[in-house]
Write a protein that holds these residues in place. Structure first.
Motif, mmCIF file in Angstrom:
data_model
loop_
_atom_site.group_PDB
_atom_site.id
_atom_site.type_symbol
_atom_site.label_atom_id
_atom_site.label_comp_id
_atom_site.label_asym_id
_atom_site.label_seq_id
_atom_site.Cartn_x
_atom_site.Cartn_y
_atom_site.Cartn_z
ATOM 1 N N SER A 76 0.553 -1.262 -0.122
ATOM 2 C CA SER A 76 0.614 0.479 0.192
ATOM 3 C C SER A 76 0.792 1.590 0.074
ATOM 4 O O SER A 76 2.119 0.916 0.181
ATOM 5 C CB SER A 76 -0.968 0.160 1.415
ATOM 6 O OG SER A 76 -1.415 -1.315 1.017
ATOM 7 N N PRO A 77 0.743 2.505 -0.395
ATOM 8 C CA PRO A 77 1.356 3.745 -0.685
ATOM 9 C C PRO A 77 1.639 4.498 0.799
ATOM 10 O O PRO A 77 0.744 4.175 2.262
ATOM 11 C CB PRO A 77 0.332 4.573 -1.120
ATOM 12 C CG PRO A 77 -1.283 4.388 -0.621
ATOM 13 C CD PRO A 77 -1.445 2.912 -0.228
ATOM 14 N N PHE A 78 1.925 5.485 1.198
ATOM 15 C CA PHE A 78 2.178 5.973 1.889
ATOM 16 C C PHE A 78 0.959 7.673 2.095
ATOM 17 O O PHE A 78 1.169 7.660 0.723
ATOM 18 C CB PHE A 78 3.604 6.924 2.343
ATOM 19 C CG PHE A 78 4.309 5.583 2.849
ATOM 20 C CD1 PHE A 78 5.739 5.707 3.741
ATOM 21 C CD2 PHE A 78 5.261 5.018 1.756
ATOM 22 C CE1 PHE A 78 6.045 4.803 4.412
ATOM 23 C CE2 PHE A 78 6.798 4.151 1.846
ATOM 24 C CZ PHE A 78 7.148 4.673 3.102
ATOM 25 N N ASP A 79 0.788 7.696 3.035
ATOM 26 C CA ASP A 79 -0.380 9.405 2.882
ATOM 27 C C ASP A 79 0.485 10.053 4.499
ATOM 28 O O ASP A 79 1.009 9.694 5.182
ATOM 29 C CB ASP A 79 -1.445 8.759 3.410
ATOM 30 C CG ASP A 79 -2.397 8.229 2.324
ATOM 31 O OD1 ASP A 79 -2.124 7.947 1.700
ATOM 32 O OD2 ASP A 79 -3.910 7.629 2.603
ATOM 33 N N VAL A 80 0.309 11.193 3.295
ATOM 34 C CA VAL A 80 0.460 12.704 4.655
ATOM 35 C C VAL A 80 0.185 13.482 4.165
ATOM 36 O O VAL A 80 -0.431 14.007 3.369
ATOM 37 C CB VAL A 80 2.269 13.417 3.719
ATOM 38 C CG1 VAL A 80 2.600 14.823 4.551
ATOM 39 C CG2 VAL A 80 3.249 12.322 3.420
ATOM 40 N N LEU A 81 -0.462 13.998 5.952
ATOM 41 C CA LEU A 81 -1.354 15.007 5.339
ATOM 42 C C LEU A 81 -1.114 15.916 6.328
ATOM 43 O O LEU A 81 0.048 15.782 7.178
ATOM 44 C CB LEU A 81 -2.554 14.112 6.897
ATOM 45 C CG LEU A 81 -3.608 12.688 5.973
ATOM 46 C CD1 LEU A 81 -2.702 11.389 5.795
ATOM 47 C CD2 LEU A 81 -4.882 12.408 7.147
#
Length: 327
Positions: free
Chosen positions: A72-77
């Motif tokens: 899965s991807p990385f998420d940056v919020l």
């Protein structure tokens, strides 16, 4: 320009290798019993729910890691809004600008929720960078792939992550695709972790592989819930029965039980526990999460919700879990 390394929330253990790499564990391995628990151990090395949080006025996120090609991807919020979603498969190196942030913004990196991951560096470099302390209720969320949420578009869109962010809770995700079988390793881990609310989503994996029969399933659930209660006296426990899965509702598995039978058994256990005096164990009826037509539309493989389905789960389960948490 300050550089502050990630401090991880949501991991039972962070393993630091001699060459600087990190691995993650979501379960205490003391009660693994290879080869029987190999699948559970593999899922426990995946990073569902694991994230880091900083505050900063400006900067960029550095990610050096490696994972499987189908990871899965990385998420940056930034302040709760997705700013970057970047691949997590293979050897990855990302330098992600966080332009035009308000002063002292809240920055989060959510690790890939599916696929074994090793991290060399995740850091935030910029102005006024500080690690942000985790606050809010501590929530342990145990379940199957429907809690791990492989089919969510990104880790921050898994339904437990959505609920935790909405309610300001500290998430400990114990979602294990195909491996929610009431294992002693999970029971022991939950017993060791601090908690203000615990959710247990039970039944679908047991149906799929006929792990328990009519003779054993309810008794196993009762024992699991009772041992969790012994470790966490007074903590609200939400027991979630299986969400609808249309082809499985009335079709017996090799143990002779339908998914509806497993759902009824979960409800029977909660009723029994409450009749015996524990009013702080609550049933959340999984069959009420989706209407039948929604289950058909939002589960392309008839079992796992798609991204829209996980968002709807969060919208419907979040208020119910909040009600459980507040009594």
């Amino acid at each position: 320009m300050e550089s502050v390394n990630a401090q991880w929330a949501g991991a039972f253990e962070v393993v630091h290798e001699s060459d600087g790499w990190q691995q993650f564990r979501r379960l205490d391995s003391a009660l693994f019993m290879p080869p029987a628990t190999n699948g559970l151990e593999e899922r426990a090395r995946m990073c569902a729910g694991i994230h880091a949080t900083w505050t900063a006025t400006s900067g960029h996120v550095v990610i050096e890691a490696e994972g499987p090609e189908d990871g899965s991807p990385f998420d940056v919020l930034v302040n709760g809004v997705l700013r970057h979603r970047v691949p997590g498969g293979g050897r990855v190196s990302h330098d992600l600008d966080l332009d035009n942030m308000p002063p002292h913004s809240r920055v989060q990196v959510w690790l890939p929720h599916y696929g074994f991951l090793r991290v060399l560096e995740v850091s935030l470099k910029g102005q006024d960078v500080k690690v942000a302390a985790e606050t809010g209720r501590r929530w342990i969320a145990y379940g199957s792939s429907i809690t791990q949420c492989r089919t969510a578009n990104g880790p921050s869109e898994a339904w437990p992550a959505l609920v935790a962010r909405e309610l300001g809770w500290r998430l400990q995700s114990l979602g294990f695709g195909g491996e929610c079988q009431l294992d002693p390793a999970v029971e022991s881990t939950i017993s060791q972790l601090p908690a203000d609310i615990i959710s247990l989503c039970l039944g679908i994996n047991s149906y799929n592989v006929a792990a328990f029969s009519g003779r054993t399933f309810a008794s196993q659930v009762l024992g699991f819930v009772s041992n969790v209660r012994r470790a966490h006296p007074g903590v609200p426990i939400a027991v979630i029965s299986p969400v609808l899965s249309v082809p499985r509702e009335n079709v017996p598995n090799s143990a002779g039980w339908t998914l509806a039978d497993y759902r009824k058994a979960v409800a029977d256990v909660v009723r029994t526990v409450r009749e015996r005096g524990d009013a702080n164990v609550h049933l959340l009826d999984g069959a009420s999460v989706f209407a039948m037509e929604e289950a058909v539309a939002l589960m392309p493989d008839t079992l796992h919700p798609n991204n829209e389905g996980y968002r709807l789960m969060a919208e419907r389960l979040g208020p119910r879990l909040a009600a459980v948490a507040t009594g």
